[in-house]
Design a protein around this motif. Sequence first.
Motif, PDB file in Angstrom:
ATOM      1  N   GLN A 195       0.829  -1.206   0.000  1.00  0.00           N
ATOM      2  CA  GLN A 195       0.000   0.000   0.000  1.00  0.00           C
ATOM      3  C   GLN A 195       0.868   1.263   0.000  1.00  0.00           C
ATOM      4  OE1 GLN A 195      -2.460   0.502   3.481  1.00  0.00           O
ATOM      5  NE2 GLN A 195      -3.738   2.020   2.475  1.00  0.00           N
ATOM      6  N   MET A 201       3.758   9.079 -10.491  1.00  0.00           N
ATOM      7  CA  MET A 201       2.968   9.050 -11.732  1.00  0.00           C
ATOM      8  C   MET A 201       2.182  10.340 -11.929  1.00  0.00           C
ATOM      9  SD  MET A 201       1.688   5.076 -12.119  1.00  0.00           S
ATOM     10  CE  MET A 201       0.701   5.091 -10.640  1.00  0.00           C
ATOM     11  N   ALA A 202       1.818  11.031 -10.861  1.00  0.00           N
ATOM     12  CA  ALA A 202       1.125  12.312 -10.984  1.00  0.00           C
ATOM     13  C   ALA A 202       1.989  13.323 -11.736  1.00  0.00           C
ATOM     14  CB  ALA A 202       0.742  12.850  -9.607  1.00  0.00           C
ATOM     15  N   ARG A 227       3.202   2.728 -14.210  1.00  0.00           N
ATOM     16  CA  ARG A 227       3.754   2.259 -12.940  1.00  0.00           C
ATOM     17  C   ARG A 227       5.163   1.711 -13.107  1.00  0.00           C
ATOM     18  NH1 ARG A 227       0.456   1.048  -8.757  1.00  0.00           N
ATOM     19  NH2 ARG A 227       1.431  -0.965  -8.380  1.00  0.00           N
ATOM     20  N   ASN A 284       2.642   1.716  -3.337  1.00  0.00           N
ATOM     21  CA  ASN A 284       1.695   2.200  -4.342  1.00  0.00           C
ATOM     22  C   ASN A 284       1.406   3.685  -4.180  1.00  0.00           C
ATOM     23  OD1 ASN A 284       1.149   0.042  -6.107  1.00  0.00           O
ATOM     24  ND2 ASN A 284      -0.110  -0.943  -4.551  1.00  0.00           N
ATOM     25  N   ILE A 285       1.299   4.165  -2.967  1.00  0.00           N
ATOM     26  CA  ILE A 285       1.102   5.600  -2.741  1.00  0.00           C
ATOM     27  C   ILE A 285       2.272   6.376  -3.318  1.00  0.00           C
ATOM     28  CG2 ILE A 285       1.045   7.387  -0.944  1.00  0.00           C
ATOM     29  CD1 ILE A 285      -0.607   5.328   0.754  1.00  0.00           C
ATOM     30  N   TRP A 286       3.486   5.922  -3.048  1.00  0.00           N
ATOM     31  CA  TRP A 286       4.678   6.591  -3.573  1.00  0.00           C
ATOM     32  C   TRP A 286       4.665   6.578  -5.101  1.00  0.00           C
ATOM     33  CZ3 TRP A 286       9.842   5.883  -0.537  1.00  0.00           C
ATOM     34  CH2 TRP A 286       9.624   6.149   0.825  1.00  0.00           C
ATOM     35  N   LEU A 287       4.333   5.438  -5.682  1.00  0.00           N
ATOM     36  CA  LEU A 287       4.310   5.343  -7.152  1.00  0.00           C
ATOM     37  C   LEU A 287       3.243   6.254  -7.746  1.00  0.00           C
ATOM     38  CD1 LEU A 287       4.866   1.512  -7.668  1.00  0.00           C
ATOM     39  CD2 LEU A 287       6.545   3.355  -7.908  1.00  0.00           C
ATOM     40  N   TYR A 288       2.079   6.313  -7.135  1.00  0.00           N
ATOM     41  CA  TYR A 288       1.016   7.203  -7.634  1.00  0.00           C
ATOM     42  C   TYR A 288       1.461   8.657  -7.596  1.00  0.00           C
ATOM     43  CZ  TYR A 288      -2.355   3.358  -7.688  1.00  0.00           C
ATOM     44  OH  TYR A 288      -3.004   2.193  -7.960  1.00  0.00           O
ATOM     45  N   GLU A 289       2.193   9.041  -6.575  1.00  0.00           N
ATOM     46  CA  GLU A 289       2.682  10.422  -6.497  1.00  0.00           C
ATOM     47  C   GLU A 289       3.704  10.703  -7.601  1.00  0.00           C
ATOM     48  OE1 GLU A 289       3.850  11.497  -2.503  1.00  0.00           O
ATOM     49  OE2 GLU A 289       1.919  10.831  -1.702  1.00  0.00           O
ATOM     50  N   PRO A 330       0.722   7.878 -16.194  1.00  0.00           N
ATOM     51  CA  PRO A 330       0.238   6.666 -15.530  1.00  0.00           C
ATOM     52  C   PRO A 330       0.962   5.375 -15.910  1.00  0.00           C
ATOM     53  CG  PRO A 330      -1.214   7.218 -17.331  1.00  0.00           C
ATOM     54  CD  PRO A 330      -0.153   8.299 -17.280  1.00  0.00           C
TER      55      PRO A 330
END
Length: 145
Positions: free
Chosen positions: A14, A24-25, A31, A17-22, A29
């Motif tokens: 989890q 990717m922002a 990953r 994934n938060i780090w990756l989403y940041e 998108p």
Amino acid sequence: MSATGLEVFDKTLQTTNIWLYEIMADHGPDRRVAWHMLGAVLRTWRDWLQIELAANLGAELPLLVRGAYYDRYRPRDLPATSRSLEEFLQRVAEEMKSTRPVNPEDATRSVFKVLARHVDLGQSAKVRDALPKQIRALWPESVGV
């Protein structure tokens, strides 16, 4: 019920994934690219730190990210004393060569932003301040929570 059957794995997945989403922002998108950027910057930074600081930073990372961080770590092969911004970015670019092209300075800024936001402020300040001034300049001045 746990997704993996082990709470420690669920938590690190989890958090990673938060780090990756940041990341990717900032970069789109993908990953896989975000994961490579995170690992490339962390490994480059790790190799420019004194062993004790590198270990302290590693201890602050989520378990999955810690694995990428220590991948191919050879403390006896630390870089020479000449450590310019250009050399740092060249090394990041070399680490990311198996992905789509990403500006290594932009990648470094994104990863530093994630670290500034999620790693203990006292610890990140120590490792940030161990880098040459030009590289420290890529660290965000402030990060919203």
